[in-house]
Design an enzyme around this catalytic site. Structure first.
Site, mmCIF file in Angstrom:
data_model
loop_
_atom_site.group_PDB
_atom_site.id
_atom_site.type_symbol
_atom_site.label_atom_id
_atom_site.label_comp_id
_atom_site.label_asym_id
_atom_site.label_seq_id
_atom_site.Cartn_x
_atom_site.Cartn_y
_atom_site.Cartn_z
ATOM 1 N N SER A 1 0.721 -1.065 -0.004
ATOM 2 C CA SER A 1 -0.191 -0.061 -0.038
ATOM 3 C C SER A 1 1.111 1.215 0.063
ATOM 4 O O SER A 1 1.715 1.444 1.081
ATOM 5 C CB SER A 1 -0.938 0.083 1.068
ATOM 6 O OG SER A 1 -1.574 1.077 1.380
ATOM 7 N N LYS B 1 -1.460 -1.113 -4.301
ATOM 8 C CA LYS B 1 -2.416 -0.240 -4.006
ATOM 9 C C LYS B 1 -2.017 1.268 -3.867
ATOM 10 O O LYS B 1 -0.955 1.531 -3.078
ATOM 11 C CB LYS B 1 -3.281 -0.606 -2.587
ATOM 12 C CG LYS B 1 -4.262 0.266 -2.019
ATOM 13 C CD LYS B 1 -5.024 -0.355 -1.265
ATOM 14 C CE LYS B 1 -4.563 0.028 0.550
ATOM 15 N NZ LYS B 1 -5.166 -0.425 1.504
ATOM 16 N N LYS C 1 -3.133 5.249 -2.923
ATOM 17 C CA LYS C 1 -4.104 5.861 -2.201
ATOM 18 C C LYS C 1 -4.351 7.065 -3.229
ATOM 19 O O LYS C 1 -3.533 7.635 -3.816
ATOM 20 C CB LYS C 1 -3.432 6.655 -0.772
ATOM 21 C CG LYS C 1 -3.281 5.490 0.022
ATOM 22 C CD LYS C 1 -4.345 5.113 0.769
ATOM 23 C CE LYS C 1 -4.232 3.945 1.864
ATOM 24 N NZ LYS C 1 -5.114 3.674 2.676
ATOM 25 N N ASP D 1 -7.151 3.367 -3.685
ATOM 26 C CA ASP D 1 -7.947 3.392 -2.261
ATOM 27 C C ASP D 1 -8.187 5.046 -2.125
ATOM 28 O O ASP D 1 -7.396 5.630 -1.882
ATOM 29 C CB ASP D 1 -7.072 2.714 -1.251
ATOM 30 C CG ASP D 1 -7.665 2.681 0.174
ATOM 31 O OD1 ASP D 1 -8.799 2.919 0.270
ATOM 32 O OD2 ASP D 1 -7.160 2.406 1.142
ATOM 33 N N GLU E 1 -11.149 1.027 -3.858
ATOM 34 C CA GLU E 1 -11.569 0.887 -2.334
ATOM 35 C C GLU E 1 -12.281 2.008 -1.746
ATOM 36 O O GLU E 1 -11.854 3.117 -1.609
ATOM 37 C CB GLU E 1 -10.372 0.445 -1.728
ATOM 38 C CG GLU E 1 -10.586 -0.138 -0.222
ATOM 39 C CD GLU E 1 -9.258 -0.544 0.374
ATOM 40 O OE1 GLU E 1 -9.604 -0.945 1.750
ATOM 41 O OE2 GLU E 1 -8.216 -0.545 0.002
ATOM 42 N N ASP F 1 -14.580 -1.293 2.622
ATOM 43 C CA ASP F 1 -13.823 -1.231 3.731
ATOM 44 C C ASP F 1 -14.172 -0.575 5.136
ATOM 45 O O ASP F 1 -14.945 -1.422 5.795
ATOM 46 C CB ASP F 1 -12.306 -0.521 3.546
ATOM 47 C CG ASP F 1 -11.276 -0.339 4.705
ATOM 48 O OD1 ASP F 1 -11.433 -0.836 5.608
ATOM 49 O OD2 ASP F 1 -10.243 0.242 4.378
ATOM 50 N N LYS G 1 -10.432 -6.242 7.892
ATOM 51 C CA LYS G 1 -9.276 -5.851 8.784
ATOM 52 C C LYS G 1 -9.991 -6.378 10.170
ATOM 53 O O LYS G 1 -11.091 -6.067 10.692
ATOM 54 C CB LYS G 1 -9.467 -4.266 8.719
ATOM 55 C CG LYS G 1 -8.856 -3.759 7.254
ATOM 56 C CD LYS G 1 -8.521 -2.192 7.407
ATOM 57 C CE LYS G 1 -8.023 -1.668 6.162
ATOM 58 N NZ LYS G 1 -8.070 -0.273 6.063
ATOM 59 N N GLY H 1 -4.473 -3.852 5.758
ATOM 60 C CA GLY H 1 -3.637 -3.318 6.750
ATOM 61 C C GLY H 1 -3.684 -2.000 7.644
ATOM 62 O O GLY H 1 -4.501 -1.214 7.075
#
Length: 370
Positions: free
Chosen positions: A137, A163, A165, A190, A215, A240, A264, A292
């Site tokens: 990530s 991934k 952000k 994400d 996400e 999420d 998670k 994570g």
């Protein structure tokens, strides 16, 4: 299990590099480490993923400490525990929310249970995999060039999924640049709830980049608008922040709010609820993966164990310890080779906690006796 003592430690660890998302930047990781001791001298370990500020979720380190001290530990000490499932299904059931606090002590009890049975935590959970596939990530960087440099680094190291952000102003062109440089990698975006339905047309532009998923693009507590957005996108939406329980998943599936679920452990209240979510998703052919929360070694070890369940078919966020820490609190540290983590074969979480490093990173600790 007769738990005779629980020790709570307020830990602080400096991250190797700042980690930025649409909700803020983290430089240090403060968290609660839970040690549950049984009368036979064994210890089980759990880790709270709550942060100092209530930005990702409403829980904080101070709130978790209060909940553990005043509500959850008395229930743990109430009587012997036959199986960790009892905590989620019975003793904690009347306490609303506070998922991360529940997961922290429940995780320690699961670890202790597995150690007493002479099993790995993965085996105790019903996992079968001997190694797990993992991704990385990457946060919001100062420049696209810096992001591309990091992507190249981790692709070279063998991570199976990247991934990135995103947030308004750092999204379509950033993803375009990554995809053009790396046309064949598994890539996802994400958003951490940075958008609204008004952004649907803009988000549809991401369909052009063959992403494995987007996400949590919309509100942290939403499953209704996500259903409307999913109907407009080819790219699967992954939920999420919206998912806290198997009941949330049932509703999301019924509404067709997503095509993927991120599990998670801390966000859903522990390993028992994570297993239930895994099972209902498998029943409905919804793939899951393990997200994570910048965990230190104990939380990272719990992520490794849950990912051994059969429906974790997408690479998770459980990167190597060295991705985040100069030195972790477990020995050996979690390592990744060619995008895979070998599941440890020792009892419980399979890693030992370094007492020396505990002393180095502990700000405050308190012991509670049954």
């Amino acid at each position: 299990m007769n738990i005779k003592q629980v020790i709570l430690r307020h830990m602080k660890m400096r991250m190797r590099r700042p980690f930025t998302t649409s909700v803020g930047t983290e430089y240090d990781k403060e968290f609660i480490l839970v040690e549950a001791k049984s009368k036979d001298g064994l210890s089980g370990w759990g880790e709270s993923v709550a942060a100092i500020e209530p930005f990702y979720k409403e829980e904080t380190v101070k709130m978790n400490w209060h909940m553990l001290e005043d509500f959850l530990l008395p229930l743990v000490f109430e009587k012997p525990i036959e199986h960790p499932d009892e905590l989620t299904n019975e003793r904690f059931a009347h306490i609303r929310g506070n998922y991360m606090a529940k997961a922290a002590i429940e995780g320690a009890v699961w670890d202790l249970y597995a150690r007493q049975k002479g099993m790995t935590l993965a085996q105790a959970l019903g996992g079968e995999k001997k190694k797990i596939e993992v991704g990385i990530s990457l946060g919001i960087e100062d420049s696209v060039d810096e992001l591309l440099r990091l992507v190249e680094k981790y692709v070279y190291e063998g991570y199976k999924r990247i991934k990135v952000k995103i947030q308004p102003g750092w999204d379509v062109e950033v993803i375009r640049a990554v995809r053009e440089r790396f046309p064949d990698i598994k890539l996802m975006a994400d958003a951490n709830s940075a958008y609204t339905l008004d952004d649907a047309e803009h988000l549809r532009k991401l369909d052009a980049f063959n992403l494995t998923m987007i996400e949590q693009p919309l509100a942290h507590d939403d499953i209704v608008d996500h259903a409307e957005l999913q109907a407009q996108l080819r790219t699967p939406i992954c939920l999420d922040e919206s998912i806290h329980s198997v009941e949330d998943v049932r509703k999301a599936i019924k509404l067709k709010s997503c095509g993927v679920i991120n599990i998670k452990i801390g966000r859903v209240g522990g390993l028992t609820e994570a297993k239930k979510i895994h099972d209902i998703c498998k029943e409905h052919n919804i793939p899951v993966w393990c997200g994570g929360m910048l965990e230190a070694g104990v939380g990272r070890a719990h992520n490794v164990a849950i990912t051994t369940l059969s429906n974790f078919i997408m690479p998770g966020d459980t990167a190597a310890s060295a991705r985040y820490w100069e030195k972790d609190i477990i020995i050996p540290e979690v390592t990744v080779k060619d995008g895979w983590i070998t599941v440890p074969e020792g009892p419980g979480i399979g890693y030992e906690v370094s007492r020396e490093r505990l002393d180095e990173f502990t700000l405050y600790s308190k012991s509670y006796l049954a």
